[in-house]
Scaffold this active site. Sequence first.
Site, PDB file in Angstrom:
ATOM      1  N   LYS A  18       0.835  -1.218   0.000  1.00 10.49           N
ATOM      2  CA  LYS A  18       0.000   0.000   0.000  1.00 10.49           C
ATOM      3  C   LYS A  18       0.865   1.262   0.000  1.00 10.49           C
ATOM      4  CE  LYS A  18      -2.263  -0.941   3.834  1.00 10.49           C
ATOM      5  NZ  LYS A  18      -1.680  -2.234   4.207  1.00 10.49           N
ATOM      6  N   ARG A  26      -8.644   1.141   9.940  1.00 13.60           N
ATOM      7  CA  ARG A  26      -8.214  -0.251  10.087  1.00 13.60           C
ATOM      8  C   ARG A  26      -9.237  -1.069  10.858  1.00 13.60           C
ATOM      9  NH1 ARG A  26      -2.432   0.531   9.620  1.00 13.60           N
ATOM     10  NH2 ARG A  26      -1.208  -1.358   9.809  1.00 13.60           N
ATOM     11  N   ARG A  60      11.479  -6.195   3.525  1.00 15.90           N
ATOM     12  CA  ARG A  60      11.210  -4.757   3.306  1.00 15.90           C
ATOM     13  C   ARG A  60      12.205  -3.885   4.060  1.00 15.90           C
ATOM     14  NH1 ARG A  60       5.194  -2.539   4.048  1.00 15.90           N
ATOM     15  NH2 ARG A  60       5.508  -2.873   6.276  1.00 15.90           N
ATOM     16  N   ARG A 113      11.915  -1.991   9.703  1.00 14.78           N
ATOM     17  CA  ARG A 113      10.974  -1.569  10.738  1.00 14.78           C
ATOM     18  C   ARG A 113      10.878  -2.646  11.813  1.00 14.78           C
ATOM     19  NH1 ARG A 113       5.732   0.185   7.352  1.00 14.78           N
ATOM     20  NH2 ARG A 113       4.861  -1.057   9.024  1.00 14.78           N
ATOM     21  N   ARG A 159       0.642  -9.066  13.381  1.00 15.73           N
ATOM     22  CA  ARG A 159       0.001  -8.063  12.516  1.00 15.73           C
ATOM     23  C   ARG A 159      -0.972  -8.709  11.532  1.00 15.73           C
ATOM     24  NH1 ARG A 159       4.695  -5.121   9.798  1.00 15.73           N
ATOM     25  NH2 ARG A 159       3.140  -3.697   8.987  1.00 15.73           N
TER      26      ARG A 159
HETATM   27  P1  AMP Z   1       1.531   0.532   9.125  1.00 17.25           P
HETATM   28  O1  AMP Z   1       2.749   1.273   8.719  1.00 17.25           O
HETATM   29  O2  AMP Z   1       0.279   1.085   8.514  1.00 17.25           O
HETATM   30  O3  AMP Z   1       1.660  -0.955   8.939  1.00 17.25           O
HETATM   31  O4  AMP Z   1       1.363   0.778  10.696  1.00 17.25           O
HETATM   32  C1  AMP Z   1       2.345   0.392  11.625  1.00 17.25           C
HETATM   33  C2  AMP Z   1       1.723   0.175  12.986  1.00 17.25           C
HETATM   34  O5  AMP Z   1       1.141   1.406  13.461  1.00 17.25           O
HETATM   35  C3  AMP Z   1       0.583  -0.825  13.035  1.00 17.25           C
HETATM   36  O6  AMP Z   1       1.056  -2.168  13.159  1.00 17.25           O
HETATM   37  C4  AMP Z   1      -0.171  -0.355  14.281  1.00 17.25           C
HETATM   38  O7  AMP Z   1       0.506  -0.733  15.467  1.00 17.25           O
HETATM   39  C5  AMP Z   1      -0.078   1.150  14.174  1.00 17.25           C
HETATM   40  N1  AMP Z   1      -1.189   1.710  13.369  1.00 17.25           N
HETATM   41  C6  AMP Z   1      -1.092   2.426  12.226  1.00 17.25           C
HETATM   42  N2  AMP Z   1      -2.296   2.801  11.782  1.00 17.25           N
HETATM   43  C7  AMP Z   1      -3.198   2.304  12.663  1.00 17.25           C
HETATM   44  C8  AMP Z   1      -4.611   2.343  12.736  1.00 17.25           C
HETATM   45  N3  AMP Z   1      -5.349   2.959  11.794  1.00 17.25           N
HETATM   46  N4  AMP Z   1      -5.209   1.710  13.785  1.00 17.25           N
HETATM   47  C9  AMP Z   1      -4.497   1.080  14.732  1.00 17.25           C
HETATM   48  N5  AMP Z   1      -3.149   0.996  14.713  1.00 17.25           N
HETATM   49  C10 AMP Z   1      -2.494   1.605  13.689  1.00 17.25           C
END
Ligand code: AMP
Length: 269
Positions: A43, A122, A161, A194, A205
Amino acid sequence: MTVPNKPSRAAWLQGPSARCETVPNGQFLPWRIVLLGAPGVGKGTQADLLNQRLLACHLSTGDVFRAAATQGEGEQTPAMKEALGYMRRGELVPDATVWDMVRERGECLHCAGGFILDGFPRTLTQAVSLKQFLDQDGLGLTAVVNYELPASEIVARLGGRRTCEKCKAVYHITERPSKVEGHCDRCDGVLFQREDDKPESIKVRLEAYDRSTAPLIEFYRKAGLLLQVSAAGTPAEIYDRTVADLEMRRLSQFAERMWAAAENRRSGL
Ligand code: AMP
C-alpha cells in the site's frame, strides 16, 4: 515511471501546528482514496506512486507513529507513548487514540489536493468515524482500493522490506533493491528494517488484520466504493492496474454527477 519529490506532509507527520511547504491548488473533483490490504501488500509503495499521478497527499497513520517514535521521550504525549508500545508489539493502537490523532489532522482531510489514506481506517469503528467526519462537510470518498495477495507472499515481502529513515521510500532486499546497499536512491537516507517487520511482529500483525480490518471490505463493498485489485507482480504492474480501475471509477462518478445535474435541471423546468 519516475517518482518526484514527495510533498513535505509536515501537517500530517508533525501535527496541525506544522505548515506544509506547499499546499496544492484546488483541483476539480480531488481524489479522496482509501487503500486497504494486509500489511505487506504494498500500500505504501502504491500510495507513493499514486501521489505522482493524482497529486493527492499520501497520509499514512503508521508514518505518524514512526515520526513520533523518533522524537525525544520528553516531546511525546502520554497517549503517543502508549500508542508506540502497541506499535512495537505489532498490535493495533486503540481506536480512540488513533481517531484523536487523525481528527487533530482534519485539515489534511479537507486539503484541496485530496488525499490517499494508507493504514487508516483499520477497524469498523475507525471507518464509521471517518465517514461521519467526511459526511459533515460533504466530502465523499472517490474509491476504496483493496489489494489482494496470498498470505505466503505477504510474509516474504514483509521480511525483506527496508524503509528510508529520511523520506520513507520503501525497498525490498531482493524484489526492489536500492542501487547502493543500505542507502535510499532518492535522498541517500539510511535504510532500516521496521521493528514491526521482524518475524515475531509479522504474525501478530496478520492476525490483527484478519480480525479487525478484513470486515472493512464488506463495509465499503456495501457503500459501493470498493475496487478489488490484485497486488501480484511488480509495483509498476500493480500501479497500472490501480490507475486503470480508478480512472474508470472517476469516469462513472463524473457521468453520474452530470446525469443528476441534468435531471435536476429538467425537474426544475
Ligand atoms: P503501518 O505502517 O500502517 O503498517 O502501521 C504500523 C503500525 O502502526 C501498526 O502495526 C499499528 O501498530 C499502528 N497503526 C497504524 N495505523 C493504525 C490504525 N489505523 N489503527 C491502529 N493501529 C495503527
